[in-house]
Design an enzyme around this catalytic site. Sequence first.
Site, PDB file in Angstrom:
ATOM      1  N   LYS A  17      10.036  12.556  -1.892  1.00 28.46           N
ATOM      2  CA  LYS A  17       9.523  13.933  -1.810  1.00 28.46           C
ATOM      3  C   LYS A  17      10.021  14.636  -0.547  1.00 28.46           C
ATOM      4  O   LYS A  17      10.472  15.773  -0.611  1.00 28.46           O
ATOM      5  CB  LYS A  17       7.982  13.947  -1.820  1.00 28.46           C
ATOM      6  CG  LYS A  17       7.352  13.322  -3.049  1.00 28.46           C
ATOM      7  CD  LYS A  17       5.843  13.539  -3.079  1.00 28.46           C
ATOM      8  CE  LYS A  17       5.090  12.839  -1.964  1.00 28.46           C
ATOM      9  NZ  LYS A  17       5.079  11.360  -2.060  1.00 28.46           N
ATOM     10  N   ARG A  92      -3.493  16.255  -3.349  1.00 30.28           N
ATOM     11  CA  ARG A  92      -3.450  14.816  -3.550  1.00 30.28           C
ATOM     12  C   ARG A  92      -4.705  14.316  -4.244  1.00 30.28           C
ATOM     13  O   ARG A  92      -4.815  13.126  -4.516  1.00 30.28           O
ATOM     14  CB  ARG A  92      -3.379  14.183  -2.179  1.00 30.28           C
ATOM     15  CG  ARG A  92      -2.383  13.096  -2.035  1.00 30.28           C
ATOM     16  CD  ARG A  92      -2.313  12.866  -0.548  1.00 30.28           C
ATOM     17  NE  ARG A  92      -1.649  11.692  -0.199  1.00 30.28           N
ATOM     18  CZ  ARG A  92      -0.451  11.680   0.388  1.00 30.28           C
ATOM     19  NH1 ARG A  92       0.202  12.787   0.603  1.00 30.28           N
ATOM     20  NH2 ARG A  92       0.067  10.546   0.746  1.00 30.28           N
ATOM     21  N   ARG A 129      12.146   2.035   5.611  1.00 32.20           N
ATOM     22  CA  ARG A 129      12.213   3.422   6.100  1.00 32.20           C
ATOM     23  C   ARG A 129      11.893   3.513   7.594  1.00 32.20           C
ATOM     24  O   ARG A 129      10.997   2.855   8.092  1.00 32.20           O
ATOM     25  CB  ARG A 129      11.180   4.260   5.328  1.00 32.20           C
ATOM     26  CG  ARG A 129      11.067   5.688   5.829  1.00 32.20           C
ATOM     27  CD  ARG A 129      10.365   6.544   4.842  1.00 32.20           C
ATOM     28  NE  ARG A 129       8.910   6.391   4.874  1.00 32.20           N
ATOM     29  CZ  ARG A 129       8.091   7.147   4.149  1.00 32.20           C
ATOM     30  NH1 ARG A 129       8.567   8.060   3.334  1.00 32.20           N
ATOM     31  NH2 ARG A 129       6.796   6.963   4.231  1.00 32.20           N
ATOM     32  N   ARG A 161       6.806   3.968  10.717  1.00 28.16           N
ATOM     33  CA  ARG A 161       5.425   4.452  10.610  1.00 28.16           C
ATOM     34  C   ARG A 161       4.478   3.274  10.428  1.00 28.16           C
ATOM     35  O   ARG A 161       4.790   2.332   9.725  1.00 28.16           O
ATOM     36  CB  ARG A 161       5.293   5.392   9.403  1.00 28.16           C
ATOM     37  CG  ARG A 161       5.849   6.772   9.657  1.00 28.16           C
ATOM     38  CD  ARG A 161       5.992   7.605   8.411  1.00 28.16           C
ATOM     39  NE  ARG A 161       4.895   7.546   7.461  1.00 28.16           N
ATOM     40  CZ  ARG A 161       4.832   8.291   6.353  1.00 28.16           C
ATOM     41  NH1 ARG A 161       5.795   9.159   6.092  1.00 28.16           N
ATOM     42  NH2 ARG A 161       3.826   8.183   5.521  1.00 28.16           N
ATOM     43  N   ARG A 172      -1.708   2.345  -0.011  1.00 21.32           N
ATOM     44  CA  ARG A 172      -1.336   3.720  -0.365  1.00 21.32           C
ATOM     45  C   ARG A 172      -0.993   3.829  -1.842  1.00 21.32           C
ATOM     46  O   ARG A 172      -1.307   4.824  -2.489  1.00 21.32           O
ATOM     47  CB  ARG A 172      -0.146   4.175   0.500  1.00 21.32           C
ATOM     48  CG  ARG A 172      -0.573   4.502   1.914  1.00 21.32           C
ATOM     49  CD  ARG A 172       0.577   4.326   2.879  1.00 21.32           C
ATOM     50  NE  ARG A 172       1.607   5.330   2.711  1.00 21.32           N
ATOM     51  CZ  ARG A 172       2.889   5.122   3.017  1.00 21.32           C
ATOM     52  NH1 ARG A 172       3.290   3.957   3.466  1.00 21.32           N
ATOM     53  NH2 ARG A 172       3.742   6.100   2.858  1.00 21.32           N
TER      54      ARG A 172
HETATM   55  P1  ADP Z   1       3.153   9.285   1.961  1.00 20.81           P
HETATM   56  O1  ADP Z   1       3.200  10.190   0.752  1.00 20.81           O
HETATM   57  O2  ADP Z   1       4.399   8.529   2.137  1.00 20.81           O
HETATM   58  O3  ADP Z   1       1.910   8.464   2.071  1.00 20.81           O
HETATM   59  P2  ADP Z   1       2.573  11.538   3.666  1.00 20.81           P
HETATM   60  O4  ADP Z   1       3.413  11.870   4.822  1.00 20.81           O
HETATM   61  O5  ADP Z   1       2.508  12.516   2.556  1.00 20.81           O
HETATM   62  O6  ADP Z   1       3.142  10.142   3.237  1.00 20.81           O
HETATM   63  O7  ADP Z   1       1.074  11.244   4.120  1.00 20.81           O
HETATM   64  C1  ADP Z   1       0.789  10.315   5.148  1.00 20.81           C
HETATM   65  C2  ADP Z   1      -0.726  10.139   5.275  1.00 20.81           C
HETATM   66  O8  ADP Z   1      -1.325  11.392   5.667  1.00 20.81           O
HETATM   67  C3  ADP Z   1      -1.471   9.739   4.006  1.00 20.81           C
HETATM   68  O9  ADP Z   1      -1.454   8.350   3.754  1.00 20.81           O
HETATM   69  C4  ADP Z   1      -2.874  10.262   4.325  1.00 20.81           C
HETATM   70  O10 ADP Z   1      -3.550   9.437   5.226  1.00 20.81           O
HETATM   71  C5  ADP Z   1      -2.582  11.576   5.037  1.00 20.81           C
HETATM   72  N1  ADP Z   1      -2.477  12.724   4.105  1.00 20.81           N
HETATM   73  C6  ADP Z   1      -1.372  13.489   3.881  1.00 20.81           C
HETATM   74  N2  ADP Z   1      -1.618  14.450   2.977  1.00 20.81           N
HETATM   75  C7  ADP Z   1      -2.916  14.292   2.606  1.00 20.81           C
HETATM   76  C8  ADP Z   1      -3.760  14.963   1.701  1.00 20.81           C
HETATM   77  N3  ADP Z   1      -3.319  16.009   0.973  1.00 20.81           N
HETATM   78  N4  ADP Z   1      -5.034  14.541   1.571  1.00 20.81           N
HETATM   79  C9  ADP Z   1      -5.506  13.496   2.292  1.00 20.81           C
HETATM   80  N5  ADP Z   1      -4.760  12.796   3.164  1.00 20.81           N
HETATM   81  C10 ADP Z   1      -3.475  13.186   3.333  1.00 20.81           C
END
Ligand code: ADP
Length: 219
Positions: A17, A92, A129, A161, A172
């Site tokens: 993404k 999400r 990554r 990360r 996740r």
């Molecule tokens: P990934 O999709 O690889 O998990 P992101 O960068 O989108 O990575 O998100 C990293 C973390 O940030 C998530 O695991 C969560 O803890 C938090 N996060 C991001 N976007 C949201 C969201 N829309 N709602 C709740 N938590 C979020």
Amino acid sequence: MSARVIIVVLGKQGAGKGTQCKRLAAHLAIPHVSTGDMLRAAVRDATPTGLEVSSILAAGQLVSDDLVNRLVRERFTADDARGGALLDGFPRTLAQAEALDEILGDDGVKICINLDVTNSLVTERLSSRRVCQECGNIYRDSDIEAISGTCSNCGGDVIQRDDDLPAAILQRLEVYERDTAPLLSFYEGRGLVVRVDGDQEPDAVTAQILALLAQRGVG
Ligand code: ADP
């Protein structure tokens, strides 16, 4: 404001993404809005929000709907989002999708791109990554930037990360199935979903997305 192009990009962690949104943002001249990047910046800068969410992020859990809804609502008040945005990592949960409808009002979501990938592929991608803490550029562990720890784009630190460690990856992917996968039917019910095979080279994925967007009059 009704010409605002809001594109939601869905897909598991590691589906690509972030990579695709950066390319599409440049192509469509609309900002890439990543709640994950916003939250990681808050953690890095040790803001009150960052201190509140850092352990939640490291564990691979979701932060509260209220908090991210507020971040996105604020983000949409910025000038650069007047033409639209590519939303990466938001919504999400169904509650966030409903909040997004309310934030957008008449504009609504125009298209939802689903990047389809298998769990085994994303697990492999996430474990290897590495990311730049400053600009978010993504590398693989074998890249020179990952080995030297320095981003060739901005000179920032390239790190792994916390949530790309094995236990958090599993967590996740479970959270994705439970909370985020239902969003597909939500947007499918509105006829907004285009499906893209994320298990291809990044250039091929971008080309497929641009072709599908063009069919729908975007780009
Ligand atoms: P990934 O999709 O690889 O998990 P992101 O960068 O989108 O990575 O998100 C990293 C973390 O940030 C998530 O695991 C969560 O803890 C938090 N996060 C991001 N976007 C949201 C969201 N829309 N709602 C709740 N938590 C979020």
